[in-house]
Write an enzyme that holds these catalytic residues in place. Sequence first.
Site, PDB file in Angstrom:
ATOM      1  N   HIS A   1      47.801  40.881  43.085  1.00 52.99           N
ATOM      2  CA  HIS A   1      46.610  40.745  43.057  1.00 52.99           C
ATOM      3  C   HIS A   1      47.719  39.479  41.663  1.00 52.99           C
ATOM      4  O   HIS A   1      46.875  38.797  40.755  1.00 52.99           O
ATOM      5  CB  HIS A   1      46.492  41.258  42.009  1.00 52.99           C
ATOM      6  CG  HIS A   1      45.357  42.184  43.097  1.00 52.99           C
ATOM      7  ND1 HIS A   1      44.528  41.633  43.951  1.00 52.99           N
ATOM      8  CD2 HIS A   1      44.907  44.003  42.950  1.00 52.99           C
ATOM      9  CE1 HIS A   1      44.164  42.824  43.758  1.00 52.99           C
ATOM     10  NE2 HIS A   1      44.439  44.188  44.093  1.00 52.99           N
TER      11      HIS A   1
ATOM     12  N   LYS B   1      30.088  48.931  48.996  1.00 46.20           N
ATOM     13  CA  LYS B   1      28.832  48.156  50.277  1.00 46.20           C
ATOM     14  C   LYS B   1      29.404  46.758  50.725  1.00 46.20           C
ATOM     15  O   LYS B   1      28.902  46.856  51.968  1.00 46.20           O
ATOM     16  CB  LYS B   1      27.467  47.779  49.595  1.00 46.20           C
ATOM     17  CG  LYS B   1      26.321  48.662  48.872  1.00 46.20           C
ATOM     18  CD  LYS B   1      25.475  47.891  47.928  1.00 46.20           C
ATOM     19  CE  LYS B   1      24.296  49.246  47.316  1.00 46.20           C
ATOM     20  NZ  LYS B   1      23.571  48.792  46.215  1.00 46.20           N
TER      21      LYS B   1
ATOM     22  N   THR C   1      38.023  40.883  45.504  1.00 47.80           N
ATOM     23  CA  THR C   1      37.453  40.215  45.988  1.00 47.80           C
ATOM     24  C   THR C   1      37.351  40.048  47.627  1.00 47.80           C
ATOM     25  O   THR C   1      37.275  38.733  47.604  1.00 47.80           O
ATOM     26  CB  THR C   1      37.712  38.767  45.551  1.00 47.80           C
ATOM     27  OG1 THR C   1      39.513  38.864  45.950  1.00 47.80           O
ATOM     28  CG2 THR C   1      37.927  38.090  44.213  1.00 47.80           C
TER      29      THR C   1
END
Length: 611
Positions: free
Chosen positions: A416, A577, A358
Amino acid sequence: MISTLPKGNNWGLSGHLYQYQGFWLTLPFLQRVMLVQQQFQAQPTDIMLCSAPRTGTAWLKSLTFATITRTSYDDSTTPLLFKMPHDVVPFMELFKMILPLLFFLRCLMMDPKDTFVSMYHIFTRYAKSQNTQPIELDEAFELFCEGVSWYGSYWDHVLGHWKARLEHPDKFMFLKYEEMNEDTVLYLKKLAEFMGCPFSSEEQQKEVPEKIVKMCSFENISNLEVNKSGKHREGQDLETENKIYFRKGKVGDWKNDLTPEMSTHLYIKPLFPYYLHSLIMESHFDSHVEQDNEDEFQKSFKEIISTLPKGNSWGLPDHLYQYQGFWLTPPFLQGVMLAQQQFEAQPTDIILCSAPRTGTAWLKSLTFATITRTSYDDSTTPLLFKMPHDVVPFMELDHAHFSANRHLGIPLLATHAPYSFLPTSIIDSGCKIIYICRDPKDTFVSMYHIFTRYAKSQNTQPIELDEAFELFCEGVSWYGPYWDYVMGYWKARLEHPDKFMFLKCEEMNEDTVLYLQNLAKFLGSPFSSEEQQKGVPEKIVKMCSFENLSNLEVNKSGKHREGQGNLGIENKIYFRKGKVEDWKNDLTPKMATRLDQITQQKLSSSGLSLN
């Protein structure tokens, strides 16, 4: 002075529990404790038997008394035949004495599950004998877990004696009820040696140890007339029927009272981190048992996770395990459980929180570069030769055991862990929390691709997209359900707006410089006018951009956590990406709509939007 102490529920019995020096006691015990803490004078020859209530106290008293007095009495003349163990070996605090650390100490501990169940039943039986209403099991369970029980918290009680054993190994014997039950004769011999009265060869040939064990067994002691019809402390305060003290004396009897969820809660949440902590401590003192401790730890951890629901880990070797509502892999689960009890946050800490995939690496880079900008510039920063996860470590993987080895000059840590998993020290310390989230569609696609790339790097078959999609929608993903994860932090942000910064990956991507400036202000290190004139925020944004970081040699050919087994992963796998709405290349319109509908349903009325 009593009026100033915290009061707690005495499990339905008359009077309250009072918290004194970190432990809960009833008024009669507390009065005696306070009276004699400074007065009791131990002798060098004293032998002190120490135990929390309902952990094998009567058994230990019987065995030690019978062993020490074996030359004065045999199994037909011992006072144990006509006095209950608590009358034969009196409690120090009930005879105006209290427990300092003395010459010879023996401590007996028991599995918390059996301890709780045994404690609950003696309270219930005592309440009935007094014609009062017993406490309900569920209520007693919650109190026990919170540490509110006689001489609780139980785990603190155990750990206190464990630390003393490590500091004074020649004067301290630490026993476990379950191990003694497996081979009582062996442990009785060790006990006799520790007390300085070992069994002679002749005694062993005559089976004196076996006779003592039989005489002191639960079956024998509980069936003596004195323990069926007599009273302990008759005519005094705390008068109790002897038979109340004897119930079953069995290992694992908790299975008849506790649900699997209760068992897991007791074993994992409070005990496990302490247990591992004790093993770590012991390895510092006794290096030769380090391997044995590691083996014992692994055995215990396997027992713990065997009780948890298992889920598909998206085709990777380990399963996911559901713990307190979220799904984790064993390494992260282990780290989270340790951190929950042991991690000590500082008020100056800055905790970076995020679900996997994220924007974690991006947030780490931006915050690290901002905080250290007076020490490094874009040509000297460690981000050039270390990947972001190595520059800003994960709390649950790197600092769950001990936080003393942190880089004190850089107050950044990442996790996390869901908000409900965060150690209480993080909340209590008032340190700052920065959370970043992302559109669930891009989160899922990014998570799917990192799992696929990792599987290929291990020469294993990747999971199919459709199967991963179903699992994600059902909440079965690393630290999932994702929506519950996000909502936990969103609610925390609403409750603590001055200590909490809630970021969205998509919004940051639209105007990163603006958000970086807001970030710097929140961190307490805003960019000066001069820095802004020199374009420092823009330089940091450029340096931390996906294009720049992904093309650094360390992130193309390096490896994160190299040499750490399944945690080792090629750095390049983390960089794919970094684009908003890349999900359009993988998800069908129907899949996107389904995720959006789940998001709308889960976040309805919260004031939060992720789409």
